[in-house]
Design a protein around this motif. Structure first.
Motif, PDB file in Angstrom:
ATOM      1  N   GLY A   2      27.197   0.934 -37.760  1.00  0.00           N
ATOM      2  CA  GLY A   2      26.377   1.053 -38.958  1.00  0.00           C
ATOM      3  C   GLY A   2      26.319  -0.257 -39.713  1.00  0.00           C
ATOM      4  N   LEU A   3      25.360  -0.344 -40.621  1.00  0.00           N
ATOM      5  CA  LEU A   3      25.183  -1.544 -41.442  1.00  0.00           C
ATOM      6  C   LEU A   3      26.455  -1.864 -42.221  1.00  0.00           C
ATOM      7  CD1 LEU A   3      23.159  -3.653 -42.572  1.00  0.00           C
ATOM      8  CD2 LEU A   3      22.533  -1.961 -44.303  1.00  0.00           C
ATOM      9  N   PHE A   4      27.062  -0.793 -42.773  1.00  0.00           N
ATOM     10  CA  PHE A   4      28.239  -1.002 -43.623  1.00  0.00           C
ATOM     11  C   PHE A   4      29.533  -1.190 -42.822  1.00  0.00           C
ATOM     12  CE2 PHE A   4      25.142   1.310 -46.178  1.00  0.00           C
ATOM     13  CZ  PHE A   4      24.886   0.335 -47.126  1.00  0.00           C
ATOM     14  N   ASP A   5      29.475  -0.845 -41.539  1.00  0.00           N
ATOM     15  CA  ASP A   5      30.648  -1.055 -40.695  1.00  0.00           C
ATOM     16  C   ASP A   5      30.981  -2.532 -40.593  1.00  0.00           C
ATOM     17  OD1 ASP A   5      30.877   1.575 -40.267  1.00  0.00           O
ATOM     18  OD2 ASP A   5      30.035   1.593 -38.237  1.00  0.00           O
ATOM     19  N   LYS A  11      39.291  -1.834 -36.152  1.00  0.00           N
ATOM     20  CA  LYS A  11      40.588  -1.360 -35.661  1.00  0.00           C
ATOM     21  C   LYS A  11      40.818  -1.885 -34.246  1.00  0.00           C
ATOM     22  CE  LYS A  11      40.075   3.010 -37.800  1.00  0.00           C
ATOM     23  NZ  LYS A  11      39.502   4.221 -37.327  1.00  0.00           N
ATOM     24  N   PRO A  12      42.044  -2.274 -33.904  1.00  0.00           N
ATOM     25  CA  PRO A  12      42.271  -2.731 -32.539  1.00  0.00           C
ATOM     26  C   PRO A  12      42.109  -1.559 -31.555  1.00  0.00           C
ATOM     27  CG  PRO A  12      44.349  -2.540 -33.704  1.00  0.00           C
ATOM     28  CD  PRO A  12      43.272  -2.272 -34.713  1.00  0.00           C
ATOM     29  N   ALA A  13      41.597  -1.864 -30.366  1.00  0.00           N
ATOM     30  CA  ALA A  13      41.413  -0.829 -29.353  1.00  0.00           C
ATOM     31  C   ALA A  13      42.754  -0.536 -28.692  1.00  0.00           C
ATOM     32  CB  ALA A  13      40.394  -1.279 -28.327  1.00  0.00           C
ATOM     33  N   THR A  14      43.340   0.592 -29.033  1.00  0.00           N
ATOM     34  CA  THR A  14      44.705   0.899 -28.587  1.00  0.00           C
ATOM     35  C   THR A  14      44.757   1.751 -27.325  1.00  0.00           C
ATOM     36  OG1 THR A  14      44.664   2.714 -30.152  1.00  0.00           O
ATOM     37  CG2 THR A  14      45.796   0.700 -30.853  1.00  0.00           C
ATOM     38  N   ALA A  15      43.591   2.264 -26.891  1.00  0.00           N
ATOM     39  CA  ALA A  15      43.575   3.138 -25.722  1.00  0.00           C
ATOM     40  C   ALA A  15      44.119   2.418 -24.490  1.00  0.00           C
ATOM     41  CB  ALA A  15      42.156   3.630 -25.456  1.00  0.00           C
ATOM     42  N   LYS A  16      43.782   1.137 -24.377  1.00  0.00           N
ATOM     43  CA  LYS A  16      44.223   0.344 -23.238  1.00  0.00           C
ATOM     44  C   LYS A  16      45.745   0.234 -23.208  1.00  0.00           C
ATOM     45  CE  LYS A  16      42.864  -3.895 -21.034  1.00  0.00           C
ATOM     46  NZ  LYS A  16      43.412  -5.175 -21.502  1.00  0.00           N
ATOM     47  N   ALA A  18      47.836   2.359 -24.567  1.00  0.00           N
ATOM     48  CA  ALA A  18      48.371   3.684 -24.227  1.00  0.00           C
ATOM     49  C   ALA A  18      48.409   3.853 -22.712  1.00  0.00           C
ATOM     50  CB  ALA A  18      47.508   4.774 -24.858  1.00  0.00           C
ATOM     51  N   LYS A  19      47.324   3.476 -22.062  1.00  0.00           N
ATOM     52  CA  LYS A  19      47.238   3.635 -20.615  1.00  0.00           C
ATOM     53  C   LYS A  19      48.275   2.777 -19.905  1.00  0.00           C
ATOM     54  CE  LYS A  19      44.158   2.841 -16.763  1.00  0.00           C
ATOM     55  NZ  LYS A  19      42.894   2.200 -16.364  1.00  0.00           N
ATOM     56  N   LEU A  22      51.720   4.273 -20.361  1.00  0.00           N
ATOM     57  CA  LEU A  22      51.885   5.512 -19.592  1.00  0.00           C
ATOM     58  C   LEU A  22      52.040   5.249 -18.095  1.00  0.00           C
ATOM     59  CD1 LEU A  22      49.471   7.940 -21.436  1.00  0.00           C
ATOM     60  CD2 LEU A  22      51.899   8.327 -21.025  1.00  0.00           C
TER      61      LEU A  22
ATOM     62  N   VAL B 146      49.188  10.032 -25.626  1.00  0.00           N
ATOM     63  CA  VAL B 146      50.354   9.658 -24.816  1.00  0.00           C
ATOM     64  C   VAL B 146      51.353  10.783 -24.519  1.00  0.00           C
ATOM     65  CG1 VAL B 146      50.341   7.148 -25.108  1.00  0.00           C
ATOM     66  CG2 VAL B 146      51.451   8.573 -26.835  1.00  0.00           C
ATOM     67  N   ARG B 189      34.879   3.569 -28.680  1.00  0.00           N
ATOM     68  CA  ARG B 189      35.445   2.561 -29.587  1.00  0.00           C
ATOM     69  C   ARG B 189      36.783   2.021 -29.100  1.00  0.00           C
ATOM     70  NH1 ARG B 189      33.563   6.099 -33.944  1.00  0.00           N
ATOM     71  NH2 ARG B 189      35.674   6.877 -34.210  1.00  0.00           N
ATOM     72  N   GLY B 190      37.261   2.547 -27.964  1.00  0.00           N
ATOM     73  CA  GLY B 190      38.536   2.051 -27.429  1.00  0.00           C
ATOM     74  C   GLY B 190      39.748   2.629 -28.128  1.00  0.00           C
ATOM     75  N   GLU B 191      39.534   3.718 -28.892  1.00  0.00           N
ATOM     76  CA  GLU B 191      40.656   4.329 -29.626  1.00  0.00           C
ATOM     77  C   GLU B 191      41.321   5.440 -28.832  1.00  0.00           C
ATOM     78  OE1 GLU B 191      38.144   4.050 -33.793  1.00  0.00           O
ATOM     79  OE2 GLU B 191      39.056   5.947 -33.217  1.00  0.00           O
ATOM     80  N   MET B 192      40.638   5.925 -27.805  1.00  0.00           N
ATOM     81  CA  MET B 192      41.145   7.074 -27.055  1.00  0.00           C
ATOM     82  C   MET B 192      41.009   6.806 -25.564  1.00  0.00           C
ATOM     83  SD  MET B 192      39.700  10.994 -27.303  1.00  0.00           S
ATOM     84  CE  MET B 192      40.550  11.631 -28.728  1.00  0.00           C
ATOM     85  N   MET B 193      41.998   7.268 -24.802  1.00  0.00           N
ATOM     86  CA  MET B 193      41.932   7.095 -23.349  1.00  0.00           C
ATOM     87  C   MET B 193      40.762   7.892 -22.780  1.00  0.00           C
ATOM     88  SD  MET B 193      45.869   7.171 -22.045  1.00  0.00           S
ATOM     89  CE  MET B 193      46.441   8.395 -23.209  1.00  0.00           C
ATOM     90  N   ILE B 201      46.246   7.803 -14.370  1.00  0.00           N
ATOM     91  CA  ILE B 201      47.675   7.919 -14.679  1.00  0.00           C
ATOM     92  C   ILE B 201      48.290   9.104 -13.937  1.00  0.00           C
ATOM     93  CG2 ILE B 201      49.376   8.331 -16.509  1.00  0.00           C
ATOM     94  CD1 ILE B 201      47.191   6.995 -18.404  1.00  0.00           C
ATOM     95  N   ARG B 265      23.045   6.008 -38.242  1.00  0.00           N
ATOM     96  CA  ARG B 265      23.355   4.675 -37.722  1.00  0.00           C
ATOM     97  C   ARG B 265      23.468   3.672 -38.849  1.00  0.00           C
ATOM     98  NH1 ARG B 265      20.140   4.561 -32.788  1.00  0.00           N
ATOM     99  NH2 ARG B 265      18.755   3.028 -33.667  1.00  0.00           N
ATOM    100  N   LEU B 266      22.563   3.826 -39.784  1.00  0.00           N
ATOM    101  CA  LEU B 266      22.507   2.893 -40.922  1.00  0.00           C
ATOM    102  C   LEU B 266      23.764   2.993 -41.775  1.00  0.00           C
ATOM    103  CD1 LEU B 266      20.622   0.837 -42.277  1.00  0.00           C
ATOM    104  CD2 LEU B 266      19.775   2.725 -43.695  1.00  0.00           C
ATOM    105  N   GLY B 268      26.628   4.560 -40.896  1.00  0.00           N
ATOM    106  CA  GLY B 268      27.873   4.682 -40.131  1.00  0.00           C
ATOM    107  C   GLY B 268      28.391   6.101 -40.121  1.00  0.00           C
TER     108      GLY B 268
END
Lengths: 83, 270
Positions: A2-5, A11-16, A18-19, A22, B146, B189-193, B201, B265-266, B268
């Protein structure tokens, strides 16, 4: 996004992460669980025998079972103290 | 041929009972004579999710102890007459389940039903052990998180070495993964596996992916398994899983983030 994002801190991508964590812990736990039940006792008794002759650390004895095809190899290594 | 299928996970709160209820309804809707058994002794909940909590007279432990006949304890579903529920007991006695008792009840159920679904409690204690011990197939419910993934691997290991099939040298329990509470947006967004991460795994393919959705809570609130909410993504995802469990090919759905509208989208938000 979004525009305001744009103004939000990303946020850092933490899924990687986690994998990766694991994959390591699961592999480690699988090999520990598939090892025969007698392994800890075997290790303890071996240590007692070796200590009759050489004074070694408790973690100087390494015992593990490896599978190669349908063959199992019992691997034993003892690190002797420096002279 | 009748089949015993365990729904298990190790970790609690991942959606075992929700999944058991929807899978049971799904099998029955496909014409399979289905019984679903709550193994969570002391913490009965499947009856609530199925919407038959006020019709429980006798339970699983009553049948094991011979206080009543199996027929008396089976609660016939109001929506599908080929579907029955066997409620867990509310006893605090940890020894209420015995191996002989469980085996006898499951064998009796096998005579009557095409599919016997065992809704396992969390953990790896007695109830969870007996829920999986006699199984032919297992649906392991896992969240892309996890602790859930790690616990699933433990449970898979136990089934491979300690089940009746393993002990008697029969073909192993057939294992399936059911990934629940999946959020494609957070994966993107890379926050979830992702599905692929979890498959890699655990080394097994998923049989279904159930998206995180408000309809799931609404379904439990009203005692109507979410698979009956045919307009919802989660309901359709469960129906897909049923088709795959019955051997049909179905492409995976709901793995991509929903297309957002212009204003969304605009401004968020997800």
């Amino acid at each position: 996004m979004g525009l305001f994002d744009f103004f939000k801190t990303r946020k850092p991508a933490t899924a990687k992460l986690a994998k990766e964590r694991l994959l390591i812990i699961v592999a480690q736990e699988r090999s520990a669980n598939s090892a025969p039940d007698y392994l800890p006792t075997l290790k303890r008794e071996l240590l007692e025998v070796i200590r009759k002759y050489v004074n070694v650390d408790p973690d100087a004895v390494n015992v593990h079972v490896e599978r190669e095809g349908d063959q199992e190899v019992l691997e034993l290594s003892v690190t002797l103290p420096d002279k | 041929m009748s089949e015993i299928i365990v729904v298990t996970s190790g970790k609690g709160g991942v959606g075992k009972t929700t999944s058991s209820a929807s899978l049971a309804v799904g099998f029955a809707r496909r014409g399979k004579k289905t019984a679903v058994v709550d193994f969570d002794i002391g913490l009965r909940n499947l009856d609530l999710i199925m919407g038959c909590e006020r019709r429980v007279v006798y339970d699983f432990v009553n049948v094991i102890n011979g206080d009543c006949a199996l027929k008396q304890a089976l609660i016939r579903d109001k929506r599908f007459d080929n579907l029955s529920v066997l409620a867990a007991s509310q006893t605090k006695d940890k020894d209420a389940l015995t191996q002989e008792g469980v085996e006898r009840v499951l064998n009796d159920l096998r005579q009557e039903f095409d599919i016997v679904l065992c809704d396992s409690p969390a953990g790896i204690e007695r109830g969870a052990f007996y829920a999986m011990y006699f199984a032919d197939r297992a649906v392991v419910v896992v969240n892309p998180e996890v602790s859930s993934v790690r616990d699933s691997d433990r449970v898979l290991g136990i089934m491979a070495s300690k089940s009746k099939r393993a002990e008697s040298g029969q073909a192993p329990i057939k294992e399936h993964l059911l990934l629940t509470r999946y959020s494609p947006e957070r994966v993107e967004r890379g926050e979830m596996m992702s599905v692929a991460d979890v498959e890699e795994i655990l080394g097994i393919k998923v049989i279904g992916v159930i998206p995180e959705a408000g309809e799931v809570l609404a379904a439990s609130n009203s005692g109507v398994p979410v698979i009956l909410d045919e307009a919802s993504d989660a309901g359709q995802a469960y129906e897909d899983a049923i088709a795959r469990l019955l051997g049909e090919e179905r492409p995976m759905r709901f793995l991509e983030p929903k297309k957002k509208g212009f204003f969304q989208r605009l401004f968020g938000g997800s």
